[in-house]
Scaffold this motif. Structure first.
Motif, PDB file in Angstrom:
ATOM      1  N   PRO A 109       0.814  -1.227   0.000  1.00 60.92           N
ATOM      2  CA  PRO A 109       0.000   0.000   0.000  1.00 60.92           C
ATOM      3  C   PRO A 109       0.846   1.275   0.000  1.00 60.92           C
ATOM      4  O   PRO A 109       0.504   2.244  -0.674  1.00 60.92           O
ATOM      5  N   ARG A 110       1.959   1.267   0.713  1.00 63.47           N
ATOM      6  CA  ARG A 110       2.812   2.460   0.763  1.00 63.47           C
ATOM      7  C   ARG A 110       3.385   2.759  -0.627  1.00 63.47           C
ATOM      8  O   ARG A 110       3.419   3.917  -1.054  1.00 63.47           O
ATOM      9  N   ILE A 111       3.828   1.731  -1.349  1.00 60.14           N
ATOM     10  CA  ILE A 111       4.340   1.907  -2.715  1.00 60.14           C
ATOM     11  C   ILE A 111       3.221   2.419  -3.620  1.00 60.14           C
ATOM     12  O   ILE A 111       3.410   3.347  -4.404  1.00 60.14           O
ATOM     13  N   ALA A 112       2.045   1.818  -3.507  1.00 53.62           N
ATOM     14  CA  ALA A 112       0.918   2.217  -4.364  1.00 53.62           C
ATOM     15  C   ALA A 112       0.536   3.671  -4.147  1.00 53.62           C
ATOM     16  O   ALA A 112       0.329   4.420  -5.109  1.00 53.62           O
ATOM     17  N   LEU A 113       0.441   4.091  -2.899  1.00 54.43           N
ATOM     18  CA  LEU A 113       0.052   5.472  -2.608  1.00 54.43           C
ATOM     19  C   LEU A 113       1.148   6.469  -2.979  1.00 54.43           C
ATOM     20  O   LEU A 113       0.856   7.538  -3.534  1.00 54.43           O
ATOM     21  N   ALA A 114       2.398   6.129  -2.700  1.00 57.32           N
ATOM     22  CA  ALA A 114       3.509   7.012  -3.086  1.00 57.32           C
ATOM     23  C   ALA A 114       3.576   7.127  -4.601  1.00 57.32           C
ATOM     24  O   ALA A 114       3.769   8.220  -5.144  1.00 57.32           O
TER      25      ALA A 114
ATOM     26  N   ALA B 246      11.556  12.618  -6.591  1.00 56.36           N
ATOM     27  CA  ALA B 246      11.589  13.162  -5.227  1.00 56.36           C
ATOM     28  C   ALA B 246      10.343  12.758  -4.440  1.00 56.36           C
ATOM     29  O   ALA B 246      10.445  12.306  -3.288  1.00 56.36           O
ATOM     30  N   LEU B 247       9.188  12.896  -5.060  1.00 56.27           N
ATOM     31  CA  LEU B 247       7.946  12.536  -4.362  1.00 56.27           C
ATOM     32  C   LEU B 247       7.874  11.043  -4.082  1.00 56.27           C
ATOM     33  O   LEU B 247       7.574  10.626  -2.957  1.00 56.27           O
ATOM     34  N   PHE B 248       8.123  10.236  -5.097  1.00 52.73           N
ATOM     35  CA  PHE B 248       7.975   8.795  -4.914  1.00 52.73           C
ATOM     36  C   PHE B 248       8.922   8.253  -3.848  1.00 52.73           C
ATOM     37  O   PHE B 248       8.488   7.606  -2.902  1.00 52.73           O
ATOM     38  N   PHE B 249      10.206   8.499  -4.003  1.00 48.46           N
ATOM     39  CA  PHE B 249      11.167   7.908  -3.063  1.00 48.46           C
ATOM     40  C   PHE B 249      11.014   8.486  -1.664  1.00 48.46           C
ATOM     41  O   PHE B 249      11.172   7.772  -0.677  1.00 48.46           O
ATOM     42  N   GLY B 250      10.691   9.770  -1.570  1.00 48.17           N
ATOM     43  CA  GLY B 250      10.461  10.358  -0.259  1.00 48.17           C
ATOM     44  C   GLY B 250       9.257   9.751   0.442  1.00 48.17           C
ATOM     45  O   GLY B 250       9.319   9.394   1.619  1.00 48.17           O
ATOM     46  N   LEU B 251       8.155   9.603  -0.282  1.00 49.64           N
ATOM     47  CA  LEU B 251       6.935   9.050   0.323  1.00 49.64           C
ATOM     48  C   LEU B 251       7.022   7.540   0.543  1.00 49.64           C
ATOM     49  O   LEU B 251       6.547   7.026   1.556  1.00 49.64           O
ATOM     50  N   ALA B 252       7.623   6.834  -0.391  1.00 46.51           N
ATOM     51  CA  ALA B 252       7.638   5.371  -0.320  1.00 46.51           C
ATOM     52  C   ALA B 252       8.619   4.833   0.712  1.00 46.51           C
ATOM     53  O   ALA B 252       8.345   3.816   1.352  1.00 46.51           O
ATOM     54  N   PHE B 253       9.747   5.509   0.887  1.00 50.27           N
ATOM     55  CA  PHE B 253      10.808   4.891   1.681  1.00 50.27           C
ATOM     56  C   PHE B 253      11.344   5.730   2.837  1.00 50.27           C
ATOM     57  O   PHE B 253      12.211   5.278   3.565  1.00 50.27           O
ATOM     58  N   TRP B 254      10.849   6.956   3.006  1.00 48.63           N
ATOM     59  CA  TRP B 254      11.327   7.783   4.109  1.00 48.63           C
ATOM     60  C   TRP B 254      10.994   7.090   5.427  1.00 48.63           C
ATOM     61  O   TRP B 254       9.923   6.535   5.616  1.00 48.63           O
ATOM     62  N   GLY B 255      11.942   7.085   6.349  1.00 51.28           N
ATOM     63  CA  GLY B 255      11.735   6.456   7.639  1.00 51.28           C
ATOM     64  C   GLY B 255      11.940   4.947   7.637  1.00 51.28           C
ATOM     65  O   GLY B 255      11.667   4.290   8.631  1.00 51.28           O
TER      66      GLY B 255
ATOM     67  N   GLY C 290      16.963   7.071  -5.229  1.00 53.10           N
ATOM     68  CA  GLY C 290      16.344   8.176  -5.958  1.00 53.10           C
ATOM     69  C   GLY C 290      17.301   8.829  -6.944  1.00 53.10           C
ATOM     70  O   GLY C 290      16.934   9.142  -8.077  1.00 53.10           O
ATOM     71  N   LEU C 291      18.547   9.034  -6.514  1.00 51.64           N
ATOM     72  CA  LEU C 291      19.541   9.634  -7.420  1.00 51.64           C
ATOM     73  C   LEU C 291      19.824   8.711  -8.614  1.00 51.64           C
ATOM     74  O   LEU C 291      19.898   9.163  -9.758  1.00 51.64           O
ATOM     75  N   GLY C 292      19.968   7.428  -8.324  1.00 48.94           N
ATOM     76  CA  GLY C 292      20.183   6.465  -9.406  1.00 48.94           C
ATOM     77  C   GLY C 292      18.984   6.402 -10.339  1.00 48.94           C
ATOM     78  O   GLY C 292      19.123   6.375 -11.561  1.00 48.94           O
ATOM     79  N   ASP C 293      17.798   6.411  -9.757  1.00 49.51           N
ATOM     80  CA  ASP C 293      16.555   6.378 -10.535  1.00 49.51           C
ATOM     81  C   ASP C 293      16.460   7.597 -11.453  1.00 49.51           C
ATOM     82  O   ASP C 293      16.131   7.470 -12.635  1.00 49.51           O
TER      83      ASP C 293
END
Length: 183
Positions: A86-91, A132-141, A150-153
């Motif tokens: 769900p976190r991946i889907a929402l991010a 920035a949005l995806f990696f921050g929301l999906a994996f922060w914390g 994110g940089l590689g992506d």
């Protein structure tokens, strides 16, 4: 002419929707599998979404392209809720919607420039926001090295935006520019 225009628009919309749904869903599954500390497999599929959005904007116009983005967003998020976390889907949904609508806006504003400027600049800018949005929301914390991923992506998205100019150039010969037809 009106019936042809409607059939052309419906066919283009459906093709864009199917392509967008498949690409986003596959990318949401593949982003969960890292290649190394800088890259996931999702980075290899997602950049094609910008090609689909740019072709839809060119062929159908900005309004219809936004509809493809919105419908693709809804279907892909629902599928991703089942096939990814769900976190991946929402991010993904938040990043996708923001970035793809930005891509349509930028592409539409630059479409009269040289053939390569609209797809390249819209992809570069929208990809930065998406990443920035995806990696921050999906994996922060989490313990996932999301900044390096994110940089590689983003690096892959930039490289693939350049590569996607080849099919874009080939396909624009086959797809009339909606804005040129109306002018």
């Amino acid at each position: 002419m009106r019936a042809f225009d409607s059939a052309y628009t419906l066919r283009g919309f459906l093709m864009g929707l199917v392509a967008m749904t498949l690409l986003v869903t596959a990318s949401n599954i593949l982003v969960q599998y890292p290649i190394n500390d800088f890259l996931t497999f999702g980075a290899l599929t997602y950049p094609a979404c910008f090609l689909v959005t740019d072709l839809c904007t060119r062929a159908l116009g900005a309004q219809q392209a936004r509809r493809v983005v919105l419908a693709g967003f809804a279907v892909a998020v629902l599928l991703s809720l089942v096939l990814a976390t769900p976190r991946i889907a929402l991010a993904s949904g938040a990043a996708f919607l923001t970035a793809q609508l930005l891509d349509v806006f930028i592409f539409d504003r630059l479409r009269r420039a040289a053939w390569w400027q609209a797809p390249l600049l819209s992809s570069f800018l929208a990809s930065a926001i998406d990443t920035a949005l995806f990696f921050g929301l999906a994996f922060w914390g989490t313990t996932v090295p999301w900044v390096t991923l994110g940089l590689g992506d983003y690096g892959v998205k930039v490289a693939l935006a350049l590569v996607m100019l080849i099919p874009f150039r080939a396909l624009i010969a086959l797809i009339p520019d909606r804005q040129a037809v109306r002018s």
